[in-house]
Structures are given as C-alpha cells and as structure tokens.
Design an enzyme around this catalytic site. Structure first.
Site, PDB file in Angstrom:
ATOM      1  N   CYS A 159      -0.498   4.127   2.613  1.00  0.00           N
ATOM      2  CA  CYS A 159      -0.587   3.910   4.064  1.00  0.00           C
ATOM      3  C   CYS A 159      -0.333   2.446   4.373  1.00  0.00           C
ATOM      4  O   CYS A 159       0.792   1.982   4.244  1.00  0.00           O
ATOM      5  CB  CYS A 159      -1.905   4.421   4.627  1.00  0.00           C
ATOM      6  SG  CYS A 159      -3.382   4.027   3.668  1.00  0.00           S
ATOM      7  N   SER A 160      -1.358   1.704   4.762  1.00  0.00           N
ATOM      8  CA  SER A 160      -1.106   0.327   5.185  1.00  0.00           C
ATOM      9  C   SER A 160      -2.306  -0.568   4.899  1.00  0.00           C
ATOM     10  O   SER A 160      -2.564  -1.506   5.641  1.00  0.00           O
ATOM     11  CB  SER A 160      -0.771   0.297   6.675  1.00  0.00           C
ATOM     12  OG  SER A 160      -1.838   0.884   7.406  1.00  0.00           O
ATOM     13  N   CYS A 161      -3.057  -0.278   3.830  1.00  0.00           N
ATOM     14  CA  CYS A 161      -4.213  -1.118   3.491  1.00  0.00           C
ATOM     15  C   CYS A 161      -3.747  -2.568   3.320  1.00  0.00           C
ATOM     16  O   CYS A 161      -2.738  -2.834   2.672  1.00  0.00           O
ATOM     17  CB  CYS A 161      -4.870  -0.618   2.203  1.00  0.00           C
ATOM     18  SG  CYS A 161      -5.548   1.057   2.375  1.00  0.00           S
ATOM     19  N   CYS A 183       0.890  -1.156   0.000  1.00  0.00           N
ATOM     20  CA  CYS A 183       0.000   0.000   0.000  1.00  0.00           C
ATOM     21  C   CYS A 183       0.923   1.200   0.000  1.00  0.00           C
ATOM     22  O   CYS A 183       1.593   1.464   0.988  1.00  0.00           O
ATOM     23  CB  CYS A 183      -0.914   0.037   1.221  1.00  0.00           C
ATOM     24  SG  CYS A 183      -1.843   1.586   1.283  1.00  0.00           S
TER      25      CYS A 183
HETATM   26 FE    FE Z   1      -3.695   2.319   2.403  1.00  0.00          FE
END
Ligand code: FE
Length: 201
Positions: free
Chosen positions: A107-109, A104
């Site tokens: 961010c951190s999906c 991602c």
């Molecule tokens: Fe994300």
C-alpha cells in the site's frame, strides 16, 4: 508471516475520520478548533524538514549516529519527532557500497513524523512493483546513476516498521553547520530515490 498494513484506501479513511469527527463534536468531546489544530500540525509541522534534521545531526555527531543505528525510534524522538505512522523506525545508512531504497509493496506505509505524507508516485502500483524487480532502472529514472559495484537494497515498509534512509554526506560540505547541511537533504534522498544535494548545486 502475515504482513500488516493497517490503513485502508484514502477514501475509506477520510470517510471514517469525518464520521468520527462528527460524533465527537456532537457529544462535546472535541471542538472543531482542536481538529483544525491537528490538521494544521500535519500540514505545517510534519514534513521532510524533520527527517532532514535527523540526517544532518547524524552527519555531524558520531554519537548521535550511533544512537540512530542502535534505536532509530529513540534517536528520532530526541529531536521531538515520533508517533502516529512512525512508531517503530529503522535508519538505513547509505555507503559507497550499499544504496538503500524504501517502498511499501502492498500500500503506502511511510514514516509520517519524519517525511510527512507520501508523494503520489510512492503510492503508485508501478513504483511499488518495479522498484523491487528492477531497482537500478527505477533509480536511473529518478536521476541516480549508481556505480556498477554498488549494491541496492530494497526495504518493504509495513505498519510495524518504517524506514528512513540516511543519504551519504555530499563532498565539499566539511565546513558546513548542521542547519545548512539539513538544507541539502531532500525528501527523495531519505526514501532512497534521490541523493543529498551538493552545496551550490
Ligand atoms: Fe503499506
């Protein structure tokens, strides 16, 4: 096209969750026991063991593999996994010619229902930038040396689409049952930064 990554920094999220919990408990809409049960479910029931079951099923059952290709969300749902942070899933099958890896960039999906919570490195700016710019070097650092002719495809997750990599089935596993096969499927192999383990390795 705007990219939607609908979750904020962890601190902000934790704060909002705590505030919401306080209000709901105070109003008698929710008990702390219910909240504990939810937290426990995330810690105990959501993790890469779920994704490993999906991959093992796809390895042994061609009809399931076809359904996973056609509609991963539904096929994963057949095994009882789905929901929050995994509402729309796409399965990416590795082949001798194509290796898929997931990131991602913003961010951190991450697909929580099948992989649990993301590892720290997945959220790091270094991984997010470098796996796009120089995937082969990054994979080498994770211990994967791909043949020169293999193509690497990098997939950028969002809040709308989350990916599950289906690693190649290791050689020497022909006689193995689904459960034993699932034991070979590592978390990193389903992100694309690893390979499935060889039996006995
Ligand atoms: Fe994300």
């Amino acid at each position: 096209m705007t990219r939607d990554h609908r979750h904020g920094p962890d601190d902000e999220l934790a704060l909002r969750a705590a505030a919401l919990e306080a209000v709901l408990v105070e109003k008698g809409l929710l008990s702390t026991d219910q909240i504990d049960a939810i937290v426990e479910r995330y810690e105990r029931d959501l993790g890469p063991q779920n994704g490993a079951r999906v991959v093992a099923r796809a390895w042994v059952d061609p009809a399931y593999r076809d359904r996973l290709r056609a509609d991963a969300t539904a096929a994963i749902g057949e095994l009882g996994f789905g929901g929050f942070e995994g509402a729309t899933m796409v399965a990416l099958e590795n082949t001798p010619d194509v290796h898929n890896v997931v990131v991602c960039t913003l961010c951190s999906c991450y697909p929580w229902p099948v992989l649990g919570l993301p590892p720290t490195w997945y959220k790091s700016p270094a991984y997010r930038a470098r796996v796009v710019a120089e995937p082969r070097s990054v994979l080498r650092e994770f211990g994967i040396e791909l043949p020169a002719e293999a193509r690497i495809r990098v997939w950028d997750s969002t809040s709308e689409v989350r990916y599950l990599v289906v690693p190649q089935r290791p050689a020497g596993t022909e006689g193995m049952g689904e459960e034993a096969l699932a034991g070979l499927v590592t978390r990193d192999s389903m992100i694309g930064t690893g390979l499935a383990r060889s039996p006995g390795a």
